[in-house]
Design an enzyme around this catalytic site. Structure first.
Site, PDB file in Angstrom:
ATOM      1  N   ILE A 111       0.836  -1.205   0.000  1.00 47.49           N
ATOM      2  CA  ILE A 111       0.000   0.000   0.000  1.00 47.49           C
ATOM      3  C   ILE A 111       0.866   1.248   0.000  1.00 47.49           C
ATOM      4  O   ILE A 111       0.594   2.207  -0.736  1.00 47.49           O
ATOM      5  CB  ILE A 111      -0.958  -0.010   1.206  1.00 47.49           C
ATOM      6  CG1 ILE A 111      -1.948  -1.175   1.089  1.00 47.49           C
ATOM      7  CG2 ILE A 111      -1.711   1.308   1.309  1.00 47.49           C
ATOM      8  CD1 ILE A 111      -2.828  -1.368   2.311  1.00 47.49           C
ATOM      9  N   THR A 141      -4.647   5.800   7.081  1.00 45.41           N
ATOM     10  CA  THR A 141      -5.593   4.827   6.513  1.00 45.41           C
ATOM     11  C   THR A 141      -5.213   3.411   6.936  1.00 45.41           C
ATOM     12  O   THR A 141      -5.627   2.444   6.295  1.00 45.41           O
ATOM     13  CB  THR A 141      -5.627   4.919   4.973  1.00 45.41           C
ATOM     14  OG1 THR A 141      -4.302   4.747   4.455  1.00 45.41           O
ATOM     15  CG2 THR A 141      -6.177   6.246   4.506  1.00 45.41           C
ATOM     16  N   ARG A 152      -4.354   1.841  10.855  1.00 39.76           N
ATOM     17  CA  ARG A 152      -5.031   1.443  12.078  1.00 39.76           C
ATOM     18  C   ARG A 152      -5.077   2.639  13.018  1.00 39.76           C
ATOM     19  O   ARG A 152      -4.104   3.379  13.167  1.00 39.76           O
ATOM     20  CB  ARG A 152      -4.314   0.267  12.763  1.00 39.76           C
ATOM     21  CG  ARG A 152      -4.487  -1.070  12.059  1.00 39.76           C
ATOM     22  CD  ARG A 152      -5.914  -1.591  12.155  1.00 39.76           C
ATOM     23  NE  ARG A 152      -6.096  -2.907  11.545  1.00 39.76           N
ATOM     24  CZ  ARG A 152      -6.464  -3.112  10.292  1.00 39.76           C
ATOM     25  NH1 ARG A 152      -6.663  -2.070   9.482  1.00 39.76           N
ATOM     26  NH2 ARG A 152      -6.634  -4.341   9.834  1.00 39.76           N
ATOM     27  N   ASP A 168      -9.093   7.548   8.080  1.00 43.19           N
ATOM     28  CA  ASP A 168     -10.098   6.563   7.677  1.00 43.19           C
ATOM     29  C   ASP A 168     -10.256   5.510   8.772  1.00 43.19           C
ATOM     30  O   ASP A 168     -11.053   4.592   8.623  1.00 43.19           O
ATOM     31  CB  ASP A 168      -9.661   5.896   6.355  1.00 43.19           C
ATOM     32  CG  ASP A 168     -10.732   4.984   5.784  1.00 43.19           C
ATOM     33  OD1 ASP A 168     -11.904   5.411   5.716  1.00 43.19           O
ATOM     34  OD2 ASP A 168     -10.404   3.831   5.408  1.00 43.19           O
ATOM     35  N   GLU A 170     -12.981   3.080  17.045  1.00 44.51           N
ATOM     36  CA  GLU A 170     -13.960   3.035  15.956  1.00 44.51           C
ATOM     37  C   GLU A 170     -14.988   1.918  16.077  1.00 44.51           C
ATOM     38  O   GLU A 170     -16.054   1.975  15.449  1.00 44.51           O
ATOM     39  CB  GLU A 170     -13.250   2.907  14.608  1.00 44.51           C
ATOM     40  CG  GLU A 170     -12.596   1.564  14.360  1.00 44.51           C
ATOM     41  CD  GLU A 170     -11.933   1.499  12.988  1.00 44.51           C
ATOM     42  OE1 GLU A 170     -12.283   0.577  12.233  1.00 44.51           O
ATOM     43  OE2 GLU A 170     -11.085   2.345  12.683  1.00 44.51           O
ATOM     44  N   HIS A 190     -13.608   4.012   7.646  1.00 42.10           N
ATOM     45  CA  HIS A 190     -12.877   2.791   7.301  1.00 42.10           C
ATOM     46  C   HIS A 190     -13.357   2.236   5.959  1.00 42.10           C
ATOM     47  O   HIS A 190     -13.717   1.061   5.833  1.00 42.10           O
ATOM     48  CB  HIS A 190     -13.035   1.729   8.401  1.00 42.10           C
ATOM     49  CG  HIS A 190     -11.857   0.807   8.494  1.00 42.10           C
ATOM     50  ND1 HIS A 190     -11.269   0.459   9.677  1.00 42.10           N
ATOM     51  CD2 HIS A 190     -11.161   0.157   7.532  1.00 42.10           C
ATOM     52  CE1 HIS A 190     -10.254  -0.367   9.453  1.00 42.10           C
ATOM     53  NE2 HIS A 190     -10.182  -0.556   8.149  1.00 42.10           N
TER      54      HIS A 190
END
Length: 334
Positions: free
Chosen positions: A159, A235, A237, A261, A266, A298
């Site tokens: 990523i 984006t 954790r 994100d 969360e 997320h």
């Protein structure tokens, strides 16, 4: 085989059912969908299942794993790459099979990262609302040209590298930081330690797994190392950022913008419709008061291609469990 799918949304049903019907197997797979998040209170829903399928906010600590083992569950299929929510030692001691989806459409998360950066930079979320109200003023919408800016990427896996390739297309200078440096990243940017990355970057974006050693790696001290007015994106954790420290940095204007994100707390919010509820998370509510903060729920992974890949790999992992063959994606077990 009966599989209980926790945290199941409508799209999980769609793509898992599609993968289940994609090819014949020597055994039938019955998918039991549960919208509930896995916890000690909901573990009993797995009664009669040989395996469970879980997502990022499902809880798999020692008490939950022990309860699952007592129910006869012998396999855990993660619909994600990270496994920080699994007590690996307990799973191993109980003889449980745990497998993940190590990489699914890294471009999906990378593209969402860029969306957060560009939205915060050019204030398109605010401009959209203004124009709908007939306000065409540009005051407060001033951005910066991306070309020539330095972007620090913490985590140079698939990523991180996908993000770097897009940023190079914008003409950005890219820095990378990773305890296990990727040789491929050297073609995209310069590898440095975390401190110089924070000091030199106009934008810092996080793309690393959450482990105990890097929890709150972005904290009061590391935020002070960042350039005044720099942007921070996460984006990966939520636990990588000390949210209270980020709020303090936003209040002093040292942190110029924050795009996330993911969020440390969360699980009580994301993947649920809370629009008619009073949200009693004061930290989250404080975050939402800042005009230079952008939060998405997320959704970085959420593309058709990524969902199909997640479902296909999940069934590959299930095949390994059912047939007792080696599994390349196993975290615990063969």
């Amino acid at each position: 085989m009966k599989i209980t799918v926790f945290s199941a949304q409508s799209y999980d049903r769609q793509f898992l059912n599609e993968a289940n019907q994609a090819e014949p197997r020597p055994y039938d797979v019955e998918l039991i969908y549960q919208q509930a998040t896995l916890s000690l209170q909901t573990a009993a829903l797995a009664q009669g299942s040989e395996a469970i399928c879980v997502f990022v906010n499902d809880r798999l600590d020692a008490p939950v794993l022990e309860a699952l083992a007592r129910l006869g569950v012998r396999g855990i299929l993660l619909r994600c790459a990270g496994f920080n929510n699994v007590d690996i030692d307990t799973a191993a001691s109980l003889g449980l099979f745990v497998a993940r989806v190590p990489a699914y459409s890294p471009e999906a998360v990378a593209e969402h990262t860029i969306a957060l950066i560009m939205t915060l930079n050019r204030h398109t979320h605010r401009a959209y609302n203004r124009v709908r109200e007939g306000n065409f003023m540009l005051d407060g919408l001033l951005g910066m040209t991306m070309r020539g800016k330095t972007v620090g990427i913490v985590g140079t896996g698939k990523i991180g590298r996908a993000t770097a390739r897009i940023l190079r297309g914008f003409g950005c200078d890219v820095l990378g930081c990773d305890p296990l440096p990727s040789p491929e990243f050297k073609r995209l940017g310069d590898m440095v330690d975390l401190q110089p990355l924070l000091e030199q970057s106009d934008i810092v974006t996080l793309h690393c797994p959450l482990v105990e050693d890097n929890r709150h790696m972005i904290n009061a001290d590391s935020l002070l190392l960042m350039k005044a007015g720099a942007m921070l994106i996460n984006t990966s954790r939520g636990g990588l950022i000390d949210t209270n420290a980020a709020i303090s940095a936003l209040k002093t204007r040292h942190l110029g913008a924050l795009g996330i994100d993911v969020y440390e707390q969360e699980s009580a919010l994301f993947f649920h419709d809370r629009s008619s509820d009073i949200i009693d998370d004061d930290v989250f509510q404080r975050l939402m008061t800042f005009p230079n903060v952008l939060v998405t729920g997320h959704q970085g992974f959420f593309t058709t291609e990524a969902m199909r890949e997640i479902s296909a790999v999940t069934f590959q992992n299930l095949h390994c469990l059912a047939e007792g063959v080696p599994c390349a994606n196993a975290v615990v077990g063969s």
